[in-house]
Design a protein around this motif. Sequence first.
Motif, PDB file in Angstrom:
ATOM      1  N   LEU A 190       0.853  -1.195   0.000  1.00 23.80           N
ATOM      2  CA  LEU A 190       0.000   0.000   0.000  1.00 23.80           C
ATOM      3  C   LEU A 190       0.884   1.238   0.000  1.00 23.80           C
ATOM      4  O   LEU A 190       1.666   1.465   0.921  1.00 23.80           O
ATOM      5  N   LEU A 191       0.780   2.040  -1.069  1.00 27.80           N
ATOM      6  CA  LEU A 191       1.590   3.254  -1.172  1.00 27.80           C
ATOM      7  C   LEU A 191       0.930   4.440  -0.479  1.00 27.80           C
ATOM      8  O   LEU A 191       1.616   5.293   0.087  1.00 27.80           O
ATOM      9  N   SER A 220      -6.511   4.311   1.915  1.00 30.95           N
ATOM     10  CA  SER A 220      -7.085   3.209   2.684  1.00 30.95           C
ATOM     11  C   SER A 220      -6.656   1.870   2.114  1.00 30.95           C
ATOM     12  O   SER A 220      -6.521   1.717   0.900  1.00 30.95           O
ATOM     13  N   SER A 221      -6.484   0.883   2.982  1.00 33.31           N
ATOM     14  CA  SER A 221      -6.084  -0.459   2.533  1.00 33.31           C
ATOM     15  C   SER A 221      -7.271  -1.248   1.983  1.00 33.31           C
ATOM     16  O   SER A 221      -7.100  -2.319   1.414  1.00 33.31           O
ATOM     17  N   ILE A 222      -8.480  -0.713   2.155  1.00 33.83           N
ATOM     18  CA  ILE A 222      -9.686  -1.389   1.672  1.00 33.83           C
ATOM     19  C   ILE A 222     -10.426  -0.473   0.695  1.00 33.83           C
ATOM     20  O   ILE A 222     -10.746   0.668   1.037  1.00 33.83           O
ATOM     21  N   PHE A 223     -10.678  -0.949  -0.504  1.00 29.93           N
ATOM     22  CA  PHE A 223     -11.438  -0.177  -1.491  1.00 29.93           C
ATOM     23  C   PHE A 223     -12.068  -1.125  -2.498  1.00 29.93           C
ATOM     24  O   PHE A 223     -11.644  -2.279  -2.624  1.00 29.93           O
ATOM     25  N   SER A 224     -13.101  -0.663  -3.195  1.00 25.63           N
ATOM     26  CA  SER A 224     -13.857  -1.508  -4.115  1.00 25.63           C
ATOM     27  C   SER A 224     -14.168  -0.770  -5.414  1.00 25.63           C
ATOM     28  O   SER A 224     -14.165   0.466  -5.452  1.00 25.63           O
ATOM     29  N   ASN A 247     -11.859   5.006  -7.654  1.00 25.79           N
ATOM     30  CA  ASN A 247     -11.866   4.578  -6.247  1.00 25.79           C
ATOM     31  C   ASN A 247     -10.521   4.043  -5.777  1.00 25.79           C
ATOM     32  O   ASN A 247     -10.298   3.898  -4.583  1.00 25.79           O
ATOM     33  N   GLY A 248      -9.651   3.711  -6.721  1.00 25.42           N
ATOM     34  CA  GLY A 248      -8.360   3.154  -6.340  1.00 25.42           C
ATOM     35  C   GLY A 248      -7.488   2.903  -7.550  1.00 25.42           C
ATOM     36  O   GLY A 248      -7.945   2.941  -8.696  1.00 25.42           O
ATOM     37  N   LEU A 249      -6.222   2.642  -7.268  1.00 22.63           N
ATOM     38  CA  LEU A 249      -5.221   2.433  -8.313  1.00 22.63           C
ATOM     39  C   LEU A 249      -4.422   1.177  -7.960  1.00 22.63           C
ATOM     40  O   LEU A 249      -3.909   1.048  -6.854  1.00 22.63           O
ATOM     41  N   LEU A 250      -4.368   0.229  -8.907  1.00 18.84           N
ATOM     42  CA  LEU A 250      -3.567  -0.985  -8.745  1.00 18.84           C
ATOM     43  C   LEU A 250      -2.361  -0.891  -9.674  1.00 18.84           C
ATOM     44  O   LEU A 250      -2.519  -0.586 -10.856  1.00 18.84           O
ATOM     45  N   LEU A 265      -6.497   8.962  -2.525  1.00 18.15           N
ATOM     46  CA  LEU A 265      -6.694   7.831  -3.425  1.00 18.15           C
ATOM     47  C   LEU A 265      -5.838   6.643  -2.985  1.00 18.15           C
ATOM     48  O   LEU A 265      -4.624   6.767  -2.808  1.00 18.15           O
ATOM     49  N   SER A 266      -6.459   5.505  -2.820  1.00 18.83           N
ATOM     50  CA  SER A 266      -5.722   4.285  -2.463  1.00 18.83           C
ATOM     51  C   SER A 266      -4.878   3.823  -3.644  1.00 18.83           C
ATOM     52  O   SER A 266      -5.384   3.694  -4.764  1.00 18.83           O
ATOM     53  N   ILE A 267      -3.593   3.605  -3.383  1.00 20.07           N
ATOM     54  CA  ILE A 267      -2.687   3.077  -4.409  1.00 20.07           C
ATOM     55  C   ILE A 267      -2.041   1.811  -3.864  1.00 20.07           C
ATOM     56  O   ILE A 267      -1.293   1.854  -2.877  1.00 20.07           O
ATOM     57  N   ALA A 268      -2.346   0.680  -4.493  1.00 19.41           N
ATOM     58  CA  ALA A 268      -1.775  -0.612  -4.095  1.00 19.41           C
ATOM     59  C   ALA A 268      -0.849  -1.101  -5.198  1.00 19.41           C
ATOM     60  O   ALA A 268      -1.240  -1.137  -6.370  1.00 19.41           O
ATOM     61  N   ALA A 269       0.363  -1.450  -4.827  1.00 14.89           N
ATOM     62  CA  ALA A 269       1.385  -1.829  -5.806  1.00 14.89           C
ATOM     63  C   ALA A 269       1.853  -3.271  -5.609  1.00 14.89           C
ATOM     64  O   ALA A 269       1.399  -3.968  -4.707  1.00 14.89           O
TER      65      ALA A 269
END
Length: 344
Positions: free
Chosen positions: A196-197, A200-204, A279-282, A308-312
């Motif tokens: 998680l960059l 929030s760690s939770i998003f949909s 809602n988020g960025l993967l 914005l949630s950014i998960a890498a």
Amino acid sequence: MNRVNKIAIVSLSKGILGEAFVAHELELGKKRIKELGVDLCFMPNALKGLEYLDNHPEERAKDLLQAFKDPSIDMILCAIGGDDTYRLLPYLFENDELKNAVSEKIFLGFSDSTINHLMLNKVGLRTFYGQAFLSDVCELSSSMLPYSKNYFNKLITTGKIDKIVPSSIWYDSREDFSANAIGTTMKEHSNEGFILLQGSSIFSGKILGGCIDTIYDIFDGTRYKDSPELCKKYSLFPSLDEWKGKILLLESSEEKASAKKYRDMIKALSNYGIFDVINGLLIGQPMDRTYEDEYFEILKSEVGNKNLSIAANINVGHSTPRCIIPFGVTAHVDISKQVIEFEY
């Protein structure tokens, strides 16, 4: 859709699958599909080679349309990516050809096939992103890479992907693709999982996106002058209204873009306004994890929306091994639990 009984191979970008220097890989792929108990066919132009398919984008488009129209075909699998799939646009959209041909089938590809995913999104088809025939089924190791094979088998046997978890390892990219490399392995490294960059760690949301290099060509004409013009003419890239509430997937190509180029690509998306509505960025793991730290810093500095949630470090696209990500299906991302689950 349930179990896949017949797969059709399409070469929608580069015609490399028809070249003699990949014949050993082609035979390996045929054998593995047969072992899965699945019928395999090649669309009429899929094996016609680099020069012919470069000169005939209309024939590539015909293969896609024919595959969708054939009721015996359950899954359309891209041979590999390339760099000019956008040239199919007029032959698929000028007279609603794709809209009139499309039917409920599995479509799987990655890299420059990002363009095909965006095309199919326009006509309302849910697709699957992350693997290709030559890159994954024809992998020169003694078998498909276990993590990649797991997701491919799930898609073949159930018609869907229910969840994604990180791979425990990642591999250096393969350098030798000759027949001498059959049965050889690649160097393995331990993998720390999803990162998680920010946010929030939770998003949909429903996922859409693909290879950032290809997406950048929709906005920038450096590689192909007519690419932005054609993509705009056929409204290939979704509007901001269409992006609202979605999750954007971005993974980077084998070109291993410099930090400067990556910043330019992220800026183009930022200027479009996409980071303000999703809602988020993967973010897919870069090939060989080259420039990974630089990419992370660019993302954190150039994405104006700090909420914005950014998960890498997602194992998808040009890194190996590769999962398969469903597009157009509601995804529930939970980085604290290291899982992305899909709701059908």
